[in-house]
Design an enzyme around this catalytic site. Structure first.
Site, PDB file in Angstrom:
ATOM      1  N   ASN A 147      -6.645   2.546   4.967  1.00  0.00           N
ATOM      2  CA  ASN A 147      -5.782   2.893   6.247  1.00  0.00           C
ATOM      3  C   ASN A 147      -5.117   4.378   6.137  1.00  0.00           C
ATOM      4  O   ASN A 147      -4.894   4.700   7.154  1.00  0.00           O
ATOM      5  CB  ASN A 147      -4.520   1.804   6.374  1.00  0.00           C
ATOM      6  CG  ASN A 147      -5.012   0.632   6.618  1.00  0.00           C
ATOM      7  OD1 ASN A 147      -5.928   0.540   7.297  1.00  0.00           O
ATOM      8  ND2 ASN A 147      -4.430  -0.253   6.070  1.00  0.00           N
ATOM      9  N   CYS A 201      -4.154  -3.555   4.029  1.00  0.00           N
ATOM     10  CA  CYS A 201      -4.943  -2.665   3.199  1.00  0.00           C
ATOM     11  C   CYS A 201      -6.170  -2.326   3.679  1.00  0.00           C
ATOM     12  O   CYS A 201      -7.103  -3.668   3.814  1.00  0.00           O
ATOM     13  CB  CYS A 201      -4.840  -3.444   1.611  1.00  0.00           C
ATOM     14  SG  CYS A 201      -5.796  -2.643   0.488  1.00  0.00           S
ATOM     15  N   CYS A 240      -7.883   5.613  -0.072  1.00  0.00           N
ATOM     16  CA  CYS A 240      -6.867   4.527   0.803  1.00  0.00           C
ATOM     17  C   CYS A 240      -7.474   4.401   2.108  1.00  0.00           C
ATOM     18  O   CYS A 240      -7.445   5.604   2.787  1.00  0.00           O
ATOM     19  CB  CYS A 240      -5.304   5.284   0.983  1.00  0.00           C
ATOM     20  SG  CYS A 240      -4.264   4.350   1.694  1.00  0.00           S
TER      21      CYS A 240
END
Length: 280
Positions: A81, A213, A79
């Site tokens: 962020n 995202c 992920c």
């Protein structure tokens, strides 16, 4: 017999992506079903719906490990962020200083604090090259594809990306067989030249549009450079729906990128306590 433990849950925001963060060091390891249930609970408490769960776990040979779960409880390999959000959390709980090395499902990575609310995190090299027109669409130009830790389908548009068009693209591309068994995140992107790339993303595991995202920002920045025929060191800005610009840097060799870094904001929105039943 079940025992109830009180968890300190940090509400974190990184460029519009929101997370529930918990320091899990010193607690018993969670099984897959337990971790999935915890994610669904902490990401859907009344008034606190967030994109994913970040568990900060102990890891040999690193400052800590990042265990990431989507809102629906599924585990994600990476992920973008979230790496900055967990770097912020690591500083808050004393797991790391201003520079850190930590484990993810995609391998070890590093992050550093650039300022009070700004961090930069290194990415694993994308798993695939950028493939223009790799995903066919019925009655429409094919979408581009790249896996930047998460598979991404990209549709480029001349106008400002809008949520209605994103929903239509997601219906066609979310489960495209060319994206692999888990499907892909779906993006609408507009390359505005010197102003950077504007981006909207439909995220798998959330199954809805999110305000940002990180892996999508990296995918869009690489795509913009490939489409422009550039090569060598690159640096560009990507602005997601949340409005906070993300800075992406990388080395581009043909259609393959390496040395990717993502910089942007990460802030604490609040801290709350939540009880969680664990088998004792």
């Amino acid at each position: 017999m079940a025992t109830r433990q009180v968890l300190e849950v940090f509400s974190l925001d990184a460029a519009g992506n929101t997370f529930a963060g918990v320091d899990w060091r010193g607690r018993p390891p969670l099984g897959d079903a337990e971790a999935a249930a915890l994610a669904r609970r902490l990401c859907a408490e009344p008034g606190r719906e967030v994109d994913g769960l970040l568990l900060l776990e102990a890891a040999p040979g690193a400052d800590f490990a990042m265990h990431y779960r989507n809102r629906d409880g599924s585990r994600a390999g990476y992920c973008g962020n979230g790496t900055r959000a967990i770097a912020l959390l690591a500083g808050l709980v004393g797991a790391a200083g201003t520079e850190m090395r930590f484990a993810t499902d995609a391998g070890f990575t590093e992050a550093r604090r650039l300022g009070a609310e700004r961090f930069e995190a290194a990415f694993p090299d994308p798993r695939t090259e950028y493939r223009a027109g790799a995903l066919d669409r019925r009655g429409a130009p094919p979408a581009d594809f790249i896996d930047t830790g998460v598979p991404h389908a990209l549709v480029w548009t001349d106008g400002e990306p809008d949520s209605g068009a994103l929903s239509l693209a997601a219906a066609e591309l979310r489960w495209h067989p060319g994206a692999g068994a888990g499907g892909a995140n779906v993006n609408l992107a507009r390359d505005s030249g010197a102003g950077g790339v504007r981006l909207r993303t439909f995220e798998r595991g959330v199954e809805a549009e999110t305000r940002a995202c990180g892996t999508g920002a990296v995918a869009a920045a690489i795509g913009a450079a490939v489409r422009a025929g550039r090569s060598g060191p690159q640096r560009g800005a990507v602005v997601p729906t949340g409005g906070a610009a993300l800075e992406v840097s990388f080395e581009l060799r043909g259609t393959r990128a390496c040395g990717v870094c993502l910089a942007g904001p990460a802030v604490v929105l609040g801290v709350r306590r939540s009880e969680w039943p664990l088998e004792g």
